[in-house]
Motif scaffolding. Structure first.
Motif, mmCIF file in Angstrom:
data_model
loop_
_atom_site.group_PDB
_atom_site.id
_atom_site.type_symbol
_atom_site.label_atom_id
_atom_site.label_comp_id
_atom_site.label_asym_id
_atom_site.label_seq_id
_atom_site.Cartn_x
_atom_site.Cartn_y
_atom_site.Cartn_z
ATOM 1 N N SER A 75 35.913 -70.779 28.484
ATOM 2 C CA SER A 75 34.878 -70.379 27.315
ATOM 3 C C SER A 75 33.645 -70.824 27.955
ATOM 4 O O SER A 75 32.977 -71.622 28.865
ATOM 5 N N GLU A 76 32.492 -69.261 27.950
ATOM 6 C CA GLU A 76 31.179 -69.645 28.356
ATOM 7 C C GLU A 76 31.149 -70.464 28.036
ATOM 8 O O GLU A 76 29.795 -71.248 28.516
ATOM 9 N N LEU A 77 30.748 -70.703 26.203
ATOM 10 C CA LEU A 77 29.983 -72.323 25.959
ATOM 11 C C LEU A 77 30.475 -73.181 26.375
ATOM 12 O O LEU A 77 29.213 -74.178 26.797
ATOM 13 N N ASP A 78 31.883 -73.812 26.897
ATOM 14 C CA ASP A 78 32.236 -74.794 27.429
ATOM 15 C C ASP A 78 31.756 -74.582 29.149
ATOM 16 O O ASP A 78 31.500 -76.587 29.322
ATOM 17 N N ARG A 79 31.010 -74.282 28.946
ATOM 18 C CA ARG A 79 30.968 -75.076 30.585
ATOM 19 C C ARG A 79 31.917 -75.802 31.434
ATOM 20 O O ARG A 79 30.970 -76.708 32.148
ATOM 21 N N LEU A 80 32.415 -75.901 31.736
ATOM 22 C CA LEU A 80 33.471 -75.926 32.394
ATOM 23 C C LEU A 80 33.090 -75.457 33.935
ATOM 24 O O LEU A 80 32.510 -74.622 33.878
ATOM 25 N N ASN A 81 33.750 -76.334 34.547
ATOM 26 C CA ASN A 81 33.949 -76.141 36.396
ATOM 27 C C ASN A 81 34.912 -76.345 36.541
ATOM 28 O O ASN A 81 36.163 -76.638 35.795
#
Length: 550
Positions: A75-81
């Motif tokens: 999810s974009e909202l999680d802003r994961l690497n």
């Protein structure tokens, strides 16, 4: 031997040399030819394997496979690497010297990158088989692939591996299909988003105020019958597995055309001397409307203290229990202190009264009328016969009862001797079956009633019958006498005396006292006789009664 197993020599691939100088020549070498090689010599006496070995390494280009950590979708909202890894499936050497990274078939980055740019130093001394994507958003979505290079050169491109980045839908726009929303009409709300997000949304969330409308998940919400609960903030938003989009909110103002909640009754009446007379109506309208009163089609004059009427208007707030919007209750009072004599006239004050409203933005005015009449209790009661004569066993003439009253009087007859209602109830007519003296005669009362009072009038049923007689022997004034007593109606009775079995009547020594006839005897009566008495009235003669005298 290669890795301890005998090499099968084929002319197209291997050349074994001569017997004097055995030599293994590997032609067109492939990755399958690498290994540890030894040779074995043998003769009739035996065989001997070489003491040393030869390591043959065949370099070939790497075949790679791209993997991701963590796995997608994300999810974009999680802003994961996201770490991309270019793993060597096969290749020699299996250490990559360089890797080219591709996004949707176009070169994204080649590592290591030791160019002259001051910012490239960070990409020089790194493991080229790993690429870190930081703060992954929707722009990172696509098919990633890689190709690796070792000492044998650049290998083929890996199969595509899709990086799926979910993101919420765009901001919503909420529209209503009509300019004015009217009570009891239908209204449709539409929730639109230009960017449907990933995955593309088909689900929407609706709220009325803070209440979640769970039964509606599409972008169309139709309210089939607008009510008080519709006047509220409505919010919609689109959502998917990537999250919720920005909501849109509109306030629905509900309009209500003038409508009666409480109409005037078709009829209203009051006593002429009543002190508290009023009628009222209640009209729902939003925006609020004004109420007017008319008498016989003309507006009432309510502008001065001596007015015959007073009007009180009360605004009633909305009521969620009844689904009523704001309304106005208007009450018309008769100002009895201003009426002549403080009371109403039965004729002149009969009139039609009308409650009517003005119109508003969504509807015309409404009106309701009532017929008002002055009421009074029963009076001037009369019966058609104050007395009815009837021969016993016959049916008496009907008696009609009438009275003046408003509302019209209802009637019932009561037999006074038993205080019971005459049945069947035939209204104002007294209709009797054949009567007997013991239970049918006497006073009957007619009761005329309405909601303001009761009045009564009597009639007498006079049951006529012929006499019945009886004789007894007694002394009257010191003399022996026979007393003949009659029971009769009418009571005007004549008596006849005679001696049994003789035709002549007795005319002397007889005295009549009302319903009695007295026959005096002389003292010289010397022999046995039977005396007969007969009583007569207008209905006939009695059965003869007898008495023996010795």
């Amino acid at each position: 031997l290669r890795d301890g197993e005998e090499v099968i020599l084929t002319p197209e691939h291997y050349d074994g040399g001569t017997i004097d100088q055995p030599t293994l020549l590997i032609k067109n070498s492939t990755r399958h030819d690498q290994g540890v090689y030894t040779c074995v010599l043998e003769n009739k006496v035996g065989s001997q394997e070489s003491n040393n070995v030869v390591n043959v390494a065949v370099y070939f280009k790497p075949i790679v496979q791209l993997t991701m950590e963590p796995p997608t979708p994300v999810s974009e909202l999680d802003r994961l690497n996201i770490t991309l890894m270019c793993r060597v499936e096969s290749g020699n050497p299996d250490i990559l010297q360089a890797v080219r990274w591709y996004l949707d078939g176009e070169l994204l980055k080649e590592l290591p990158d030791c160019g002259g740019n001051n910012t490239d130093y960070m990409f020089c001394d790194i493991d080229p088989s790993k690429l870190l994507l930081e703060d992954v958003g929707r722009s990172f979505h696509g098919n990633y692939s890689c190709e690796g290079m070792n000492e044998a050169g650049w290998g083929p491109l890996s199969p595509d591996e899709e990086l799926i980045v979910y993101y919420p839908p765009g901001p919503a726009t909420l529209t209503i299909d009509q300019n004015k929303v009217i009570k009891k009409h239908n209204v449709t709300l539409k929730c639109s988003v230009e960017d449907r997000g990933r995955p593309e949304t088909t689900t929407y969330r609706w709220l009325r105020g803070t209440h979640h409308i769970s039964e509606v998940t599409t972008n169309i919400y139709t309210i089939s019958s607008v009510g008080l609960g519709t006047e509220s903030n409505f919010t919609c938003l689109a959502y998917n597995e990537g999250g919720e989009g920005d909501p849109a909110t509109v306030y629905i103002e509900v309009y209500v055309p003038p409508t009666f909640i409480e109409r005037l009754p078709l009829y209203h009446g009051a006593l002429g001397n009543a002190s508290n007379i009023f009628i009222s109506c209640r009209i729902e309208c939003s925006p609020l409307c004004a109420v007017q009163w008319l008498k016989n089609g003309r507006l009432l004059n309510l502008n001065n203290e001596s007015s015959l009427y007073i009007v009180n208007n009360t605004m009633i707030p909305p009521d969620a229990r009844t689904n009523d919007f704001e309304s106005i209750r208007s009450t018309l009072h008769w100002n009895m202190s201003a009426w002549p004599g403080g009371q109403l006239d039965r004729i002149q004050d009969t009139a039609n009264y009308t409650c009517q409203s003005t119109g508003n933005e969504v509807g015309e005015g409404v009106k309701s009328s009532t017929k008002f009449m002055v009421e009074y209790p029963p009076e001037n009661i009369t019966v058609s016969h104050r007395m009815v004569n009837v021969t016993e066993g016959h049916t008496p003439e009907n008696v009609m009862c009438s009275a003046i009253a408003f509302p019209e009087a209802s009637y019932k007859w009561i037999h006074d001797s038993t205080n019971s209602v005459v049945k069947p109830n035939t209204g104002n007519a007294l209709i009797l079956t054949p009567v007997l003296r013991k239970d049918g005669g006497g006073n009957y009362s007619c009761l005329a009633s309405n909601r303001h009072g009761t009045i009564s009038q009597k009639t007498f049923i006079n049951v006529l019958y012929k006499p019945e007689c009886g004789i007894k022997q007694d002394e009257v004034d010191g003399k022996v006498a026979l007393i003949c007593t009659a029971n009769a109606n009418p009571k005007e009775v004549d008596f006849t005396w005679r001696i049994k079995n003789e035709n002549d009547t007795i005319e002397e020594n007889i005295e009549k006292r009302g319903l009695q006839s007295i026959l005096m005897f002389k003292s010289n009566v010397e022999y046995f006789r039977t005396y007969v008495c007969i009583a007569n009235n207008s209905q006939g003669a009695s059965v003869p009664c007898e008495q023996d005298v010795t």
